[in-house]
Structure formats: C-alpha cells, structure tokens
Enzyme design. Structure first.
Site, PDB file in Angstrom:
ATOM      1  N   ARG A  92       0.833  -1.221   0.038  1.00 37.83           N
ATOM      2  CA  ARG A  92       0.048   0.155   0.132  1.00 37.83           C
ATOM      3  C   ARG A  92       0.684   1.299   0.140  1.00 37.83           C
ATOM      4  O   ARG A  92       0.471   2.386  -0.675  1.00 37.83           O
ATOM      5  CB  ARG A  92      -1.071  -0.005   1.235  1.00 37.83           C
ATOM      6  CG  ARG A  92      -1.990   0.726   1.139  1.00 37.83           C
ATOM      7  CD  ARG A  92      -2.816   0.606   2.643  1.00 37.83           C
ATOM      8  NE  ARG A  92      -2.818   2.019   3.228  1.00 37.83           N
ATOM      9  CZ  ARG A  92      -3.789   2.905   2.601  1.00 37.83           C
ATOM     10  NH1 ARG A  92      -4.770   2.262   1.806  1.00 37.83           N
ATOM     11  NH2 ARG A  92      -3.847   4.204   3.147  1.00 37.83           N
ATOM     12  N   CYS A 116      -7.204  -4.604   1.443  1.00 36.66           N
ATOM     13  CA  CYS A 116      -5.802  -4.914   2.367  1.00 36.66           C
ATOM     14  C   CYS A 116      -6.599  -5.842   3.421  1.00 36.66           C
ATOM     15  O   CYS A 116      -7.574  -5.570   3.905  1.00 36.66           O
ATOM     16  CB  CYS A 116      -5.358  -3.701   2.828  1.00 36.66           C
ATOM     17  SG  CYS A 116      -3.936  -4.181   3.897  1.00 36.66           S
ATOM     18  N   ARG A 121      -9.023   0.695   4.300  1.00 39.98           N
ATOM     19  CA  ARG A 121      -7.819   1.756   4.100  1.00 39.98           C
ATOM     20  C   ARG A 121      -7.847   2.501   2.864  1.00 39.98           C
ATOM     21  O   ARG A 121      -6.838   2.388   2.000  1.00 39.98           O
ATOM     22  CB  ARG A 121      -6.437   0.866   4.257  1.00 39.98           C
ATOM     23  CG  ARG A 121      -6.192   0.120   5.324  1.00 39.98           C
ATOM     24  CD  ARG A 121      -4.968  -0.755   5.414  1.00 39.98           C
ATOM     25  NE  ARG A 121      -3.821   0.078   6.057  1.00 39.98           N
ATOM     26  CZ  ARG A 121      -2.969  -0.263   6.121  1.00 39.98           C
ATOM     27  NH1 ARG A 121      -2.182  -1.590   5.978  1.00 39.98           N
ATOM     28  NH2 ARG A 121      -1.587   0.276   6.562  1.00 39.98           N
ATOM     29  N   PRO A 122      -8.866   3.522   2.753  1.00 39.32           N
ATOM     30  CA  PRO A 122      -8.814   4.419   1.557  1.00 39.32           C
ATOM     31  C   PRO A 122      -7.597   5.491   1.397  1.00 39.32           C
ATOM     32  O   PRO A 122      -6.688   5.489   2.421  1.00 39.32           O
ATOM     33  CB  PRO A 122     -10.040   5.112   1.755  1.00 39.32           C
ATOM     34  CG  PRO A 122     -10.309   5.027   3.231  1.00 39.32           C
ATOM     35  CD  PRO A 122      -9.683   3.743   3.685  1.00 39.32           C
ATOM     36  N   VAL A 123      -7.630   6.124   0.188  1.00 36.07           N
ATOM     37  CA  VAL A 123      -6.674   7.010   0.188  1.00 36.07           C
ATOM     38  C   VAL A 123      -7.237   8.365  -0.131  1.00 36.07           C
ATOM     39  O   VAL A 123      -6.458   9.244  -0.739  1.00 36.07           O
ATOM     40  CB  VAL A 123      -5.753   6.703  -0.996  1.00 36.07           C
ATOM     41  CG1 VAL A 123      -4.696   5.419  -0.655  1.00 36.07           C
ATOM     42  CG2 VAL A 123      -6.155   6.454  -2.315  1.00 36.07           C
ATOM     43  N   ASP A 124      -8.384   8.595   0.266  1.00 29.03           N
ATOM     44  CA  ASP A 124      -9.018   9.817  -0.051  1.00 29.03           C
ATOM     45  C   ASP A 124      -8.475  11.059   0.404  1.00 29.03           C
ATOM     46  O   ASP A 124      -8.456  12.070  -0.367  1.00 29.03           O
ATOM     47  CB  ASP A 124     -10.607   9.880   0.442  1.00 29.03           C
ATOM     48  CG  ASP A 124     -10.533   9.207   1.944  1.00 29.03           C
ATOM     49  OD1 ASP A 124      -9.720   8.825   2.564  1.00 29.03           O
ATOM     50  OD2 ASP A 124     -11.560  10.284   2.636  1.00 29.03           O
ATOM     51  N   ILE A 331      -8.062   2.222  14.923  1.00 32.11           N
ATOM     52  CA  ILE A 331      -7.217   2.619  13.827  1.00 32.11           C
ATOM     53  C   ILE A 331      -7.688   1.764  12.545  1.00 32.11           C
ATOM     54  O   ILE A 331      -8.316   2.368  11.707  1.00 32.11           O
ATOM     55  CB  ILE A 331      -5.700   2.703  13.841  1.00 32.11           C
ATOM     56  CG1 ILE A 331      -5.419   3.314  14.935  1.00 32.11           C
ATOM     57  CG2 ILE A 331      -5.373   3.299  12.629  1.00 32.11           C
ATOM     58  CD1 ILE A 331      -5.208   4.722  15.039  1.00 32.11           C
ATOM     59  N   ARG A 401       8.175  -9.224   4.963  1.00 30.07           N
ATOM     60  CA  ARG A 401       7.709  -7.990   4.518  1.00 30.07           C
ATOM     61  C   ARG A 401       8.147  -7.145   5.617  1.00 30.07           C
ATOM     62  O   ARG A 401       8.669  -5.771   5.330  1.00 30.07           O
ATOM     63  CB  ARG A 401       6.427  -7.428   4.422  1.00 30.07           C
ATOM     64  CG  ARG A 401       5.657  -8.247   3.297  1.00 30.07           C
ATOM     65  CD  ARG A 401       4.414  -8.115   3.046  1.00 30.07           C
ATOM     66  NE  ARG A 401       3.971  -6.699   3.289  1.00 30.07           N
ATOM     67  CZ  ARG A 401       3.089  -6.009   3.878  1.00 30.07           C
ATOM     68  NH1 ARG A 401       2.216  -6.604   4.278  1.00 30.07           N
ATOM     69  NH2 ARG A 401       3.065  -4.671   4.125  1.00 30.07           N
TER      70      ARG A 401
HETATM   71  C1  UD1 Z   1       0.798   3.616   8.266  1.00 31.96           C
HETATM   72  C2  UD1 Z   1       1.968   2.460   8.488  1.00 31.96           C
HETATM   73  C3  UD1 Z   1       1.302   1.416   9.224  1.00 31.96           C
HETATM   74  C4  UD1 Z   1       0.562   1.568  10.519  1.00 31.96           C
HETATM   75  C5  UD1 Z   1      -0.549   2.778  10.232  1.00 31.96           C
HETATM   76  C6  UD1 Z   1      -1.125   3.259  11.259  1.00 31.96           C
HETATM   77  C7  UD1 Z   1       3.552   2.901   6.695  1.00 31.96           C
HETATM   78  C8  UD1 Z   1       4.025   2.443   5.449  1.00 31.96           C
HETATM   79  N1  UD1 Z   1       2.626   2.183   7.293  1.00 31.96           N
HETATM   80  O1  UD1 Z   1       0.019   3.048   7.318  1.00 31.96           O
HETATM   81  O2  UD1 Z   1       2.303   0.340   9.502  1.00 31.96           O
HETATM   82  O3  UD1 Z   1      -0.363   0.537  10.894  1.00 31.96           O
HETATM   83  O4  UD1 Z   1       0.303   4.081   9.562  1.00 31.96           O
HETATM   84  O5  UD1 Z   1      -0.129   3.530  12.296  1.00 31.96           O
HETATM   85  O6  UD1 Z   1       3.849   3.994   7.315  1.00 31.96           O
HETATM   86  N2  UD1 Z   1      -7.380   6.699   6.124  1.00 31.96           N
HETATM   87  C9  UD1 Z   1      -8.363   7.182   5.383  1.00 31.96           C
HETATM   88  N3  UD1 Z   1      -8.365   7.868   4.425  1.00 31.96           N
HETATM   89  C10 UD1 Z   1      -6.825   8.240   3.870  1.00 31.96           C
HETATM   90  C11 UD1 Z   1      -5.722   7.641   4.578  1.00 31.96           C
HETATM   91  C12 UD1 Z   1      -6.183   6.939   6.100  1.00 31.96           C
HETATM   92  O7  UD1 Z   1      -9.626   6.900   5.690  1.00 31.96           O
HETATM   93  O8  UD1 Z   1      -6.768   8.743   2.817  1.00 31.96           O
HETATM   94  C13 UD1 Z   1      -7.672   5.936   7.559  1.00 31.96           C
HETATM   95  C14 UD1 Z   1      -7.350   4.486   7.487  1.00 31.96           C
HETATM   96  O9  UD1 Z   1      -8.209   3.650   6.878  1.00 31.96           O
HETATM   97  C15 UD1 Z   1      -6.964   4.178   8.887  1.00 31.96           C
HETATM   98  C16 UD1 Z   1      -6.323   5.392   9.525  1.00 31.96           C
HETATM   99  O10 UD1 Z   1      -6.912   6.480   8.645  1.00 31.96           O
HETATM  100  O11 UD1 Z   1      -8.536   3.868   9.456  1.00 31.96           O
HETATM  101  C17 UD1 Z   1      -5.125   5.584   9.623  1.00 31.96           C
HETATM  102  O12 UD1 Z   1      -4.443   5.122   8.322  1.00 31.96           O
HETATM  103  P1  UD1 Z   1      -2.909   5.744   8.019  1.00 31.96           P
HETATM  104  O13 UD1 Z   1      -2.459   6.289   9.165  1.00 31.96           O
HETATM  105  O14 UD1 Z   1      -3.164   6.394   6.591  1.00 31.96           O
HETATM  106  O15 UD1 Z   1      -2.122   4.300   7.495  1.00 31.96           O
HETATM  107  P2  UD1 Z   1      -1.089   3.922   6.594  1.00 31.96           P
HETATM  108  O16 UD1 Z   1      -0.352   5.441   6.461  1.00 31.96           O
HETATM  109  O17 UD1 Z   1      -1.505   3.319   5.598  1.00 31.96           O
END
Ligand code: UD1
Length: 421
Positions: A92, A116, A121-124, A331, A401
C-alpha cells in the site's frame, strides 16, 4: 511457501541490534524522486517491502546502488511517471510516489491500492490534499491520474489543509508534494509518528523548509529544487517493541541496541504495568522478565498513543498474563485476525466490536497456525516462543515484509526457530 517451526519455552538472553524502520525507509527511498541528485542512505533494512519499493523505483528509471552499508538512490531520469497495479497491489505504501511525481514532473498515474487484509484503508485524504494544492485528479479504471499542467509553472500551490483523520502516509505524501510547491502549505491534524519526523528531517537535509515536525501542524515552505543529502534511517520501534514483548513473555534478560527510548514510551509504559523491569540508556534499552505477567488494557491510537502495529503482539502477551484484559483497536477495522490463530493455541479471547476481551491462562500450547498479516504473524511468533511444545506457522512471507532476519535474531537470543522451505 516457507514455514517456521518453533519450539517454545526457551528464555531469551543476550544483545540485539535493532534495524532501520521499515515505515521510515519506504517514504525516504521514495523521496529520492524529488531530486535529480543522489540520496545516500544508511540503515535501510533488508525486507520484502523495501525490495518492492526499490523495484518500483527502478521501473520508473531510478538508479539504486548498494555500496557497503550505504544505499545510493538517484532519480536523475524518470522515464515512467506511473505505478502500475501489479507493483502497487502488494504494498500500500506505493501510493507515496503520487505526491513526489506530481510535484516534480507535474503528472503522475498511480494505481489505487488494492484491498488490504487489515481493512479498507482508503486514500481519499491523499487525493483531497493534492486537490487542495490545485492538482487535477481523475480516477479511471482503478488509476489515480493527476496533473498540474494547468497551474502556473505547472507547480502545486501552497494551501491550508486539514486532515480529518490522522494518516501517516497521507501526511508524508502531502509533505513531500508541498516541499516542491509554490508558496506555503500548512498541514493540520498531521501525523506525529517518529517515521514522519524522520522523513521530514531527511527532506530538510535535501533543502526543504519544513517546520513543526512531530506536532500536529506541519508548515512547509515550497522551494524550487531539492538536492543531494545523506541520511541515517531511524530505528524500527515496532521491531524493538516486538522483541521487548517476546522477552517479557518468555522471561529473560536482553539488551536492544540502536533504539531511541523516547519513541517507545507508550509501549514501555504498558510493559512496565505487566510487571517487567526496564533499564533505559541513551541508545539502548534492557529488559528483564521472569515471565510472570499482569494483564494490561490497551487502546490503539495515533502516536504518541499505543501503536496499532503493536496491538497483536500485546494481545499475545495478555493471553498468558494474570487477569482479564481489554484490547481495543481504533485505527483499523478487521485487525483481529490473529485472534482465531491464538485461540488455536489455547488462548481465551472474545471479540465484541472493536474490543477483544482476553482471559489470561498459565500457558499456551503449540499448534499449527497461519500468518494473516505482518503484525499478526509477529504475534504468533512470540506466542509460540512462550508456548508449551511445537508451533508451525504457515504463510510467513508476511513476516519477511517487515522483520529483518527475524529467526536469526531470536535464535541468537536462545530461541529455537527453524525455517522450512
Ligand atoms: C501507516 C503504517 C502502518 C500503520 C499505520 C497506522 C507505513 C508504510 N505504514 O499506514 O504500518 O499501521 O500507519 O499507524 O507507514 N485513512 C483514510 N483515508 C486516507 C488515509 C487513511 O480514511 O486517505 C484511514 C485508514 O483507513 C485508517 C487510518 O486512516 O483507518 C490510519 O491510516 P494511515 O495512518 O493512513 O495508515 P497508513 O499510512 O496506510
């Protein structure tokens, strides 16, 4: 597919060097896309996710050399400004190329990350942040297509952006993009994780102007160009926390080197509550445990609170601790997949919504179990180390990983782990 066979109940003793952090190494390798100069990096861990990142960068045209312990990354010519699905689906964090490509070249095409195992885990927020900086973003056939060609000098524009959820890679993506934008960007409700700070410090060495790292308001004054730099990647606090928890469970006396104790506060505090002893030094930490533990409640939340990436390991500890505990995951939904496997080893766990209720037992028993994601796998390894008898863990590619030489390191401390190919 490789398996691990673990004979339980060996105490752990000795010293161990903690590796560089996966979650800092990945964004820092990707930050090389922001400059045509060379980034010289040390403490890049040997992990599958690092290999995946390097192969994505190489596909784009980035030159990567390993000279002794230094990884030199040069993105002088970037031929492919895109990240295809085949290269993104397994990791991701590949979404992190979006901000740097767009900021330096004015265009990027990146596959949406696939589903995942630990939730949707969206990327909005990554996308909304870049749109707030003026990018045009379309989503077609599973790809994010982004452009800044319509903006003055094709540059992203500074803005104030509030992230309505704290996101680690979201903060990193936007921080990298803003470094090469026009004007000042203020990111509100930013992630404060040490890996975000480490990336920011590396960017500042490259000439970026970033303030407020480690706080929830990060201010980035865009510059025209970034340049070469050297950076030593921060230690892996989750690797350290996993080994601390393992020693707490098996009993023993272990010194971990290459750690910054202050990044481990939430983990250490919980471990101390279980009754173990910790000695903290400048760059190392020592743990002593007799294996008799008190159950502790855990609630995951963004840094500096207890990390979600340590939730599964701490739950394993609670299965053999004295008392009843609650572990609440705030989370990620669906991050309790280790529970069914721990139950196969005799653990007593009930799930109610996002909380697991654990009734501690005297010991777990070895069984055949399946790794489901990276940290779930780690919890099964440490549960097996403390369990009576032999455990076989299948699908351990998840561990590769994120844990460098896991079985070598634990065997060095007296564990009995064999890898079967
Ligand atoms: C990073 C870490 C991962 C860790 C996580 C939380 C890396 C490579 N990975 O993952 O090991 O478990 O932080 O500490 O650094 N979300 C949204 N929209 C978005 C982005 C996130 O809704 O655009 C939500 C996610 O679904 C989740 C929360 O925000 O519920 C936190 O996610 P995020 O901090 O973005 O996790 P990662 O960066 O993917």
């Amino acid at each position: 597919m490789d398996k691990l066979v673990i004979q339980g109940q060996s105490q752990l003793h000795g010293e161990l060097e903690i590796s560089g952090a996966k979650n800092a190494a990945l964004p820092i390798l990707i930050a090389s896309l922001l400059t045509e100069d060379t980034l010289s990096l040390t403490h890049i861990p040997h992990l599958q996710d690092v290999n995946t990142t390097k192969s994505l960068l190489k596909y784009m045209g980035v030159d990567i050399k390993n000279i002794d312990d230094v990884t030199e990354v040069t993105a002088k010519e970037v031929i492919n400004k895109n990240a295809p699905y085949e290269r993104v689906k397994t990791m991701r964090a590949s979404i992190l190329v979006l901000g740097p490509l767009l900021a330096r070249f004015g265009e990027a095409k990146v596959s949406l990350p696939g589903g995942c195992a630990i939730g949707s885990r969206p990327v909005d927020i990554h996308i909304k942040g870049l749109q707030a900086m003026g990018a045009k973003i379309d989503i077609h056939s599973g790809y994010i297509e982004a452009s800044t060609k319509h903006l003055p000098r094709s540059k992203l524009q500074g803005c104030i952006f509030y992230m309505d959820i704290v996101t680690v890679t979201g903060t990193e993506n936007l921080m990298m993009a803003a470094s090469l934008s026009h004007g000042i960007t203020i990111l509100e409700n930013s992630a404060k994780e040490p890996e975000v700070v480490d990336l920011g410090e590396c960017l500042n060495k490259m000439g970026a102007k970033i303030r407020g790292l480690g706080t929830d308001i990060i201010t980035i004054e865009g510059v025209d160009e970034l340049h070469k730099a050297s950076h030593d990647v921060i230690f892996d606090r989750i690797e350290a926390g996993t080994y601390l928890t393992a020693v707490a469970m098996t009993g023993g006396d272990v010194l971990l080197r290459n750690v910054k104790v202050e990044c481990l506060d939430a983990i250490i505090q919980k471990l101390i509550e279980t009754g173990i002893k910790i000695e903290a030094y400048e760059n190392s930490i020592r743990i002593k445990s007799d294996g008799k533990l008190k159950a502790v409640n855990i609630r995951t939340a963004p840094y500096p609170a207890f990390p979600t990436d340590m939730q599964a390991q701490m739950m394993a500890l609670n299965t053999i601790a004295d008392g009843v505990s609650e572990v609440t995951e705030t989370i990620f939904e669906n991050r309790f997949m280790h529970v069914q496997e721990l139950i196969r080893m005799g653990a007593q766990i009930d799930i109610r919504g996002n909380t697991a209720i654990i009734r501690g037992k005297e010991y777990l028993e070895g069984a055949s179990v399946m790794a489901t994601d990276l940290r779930a796998s780690a919890s099964l390894v440490i549960a097996s180390l403390a369990a009576k008898g032999q455990t076989t863990i299948d699908r351990i590619y998840h561990l590769d990983r994120g844990y460098e030489k896991l079985e070598d390191k634990l065997n060095q401390l007296g564990a009995n782990i064999k890898r079967i190919h």
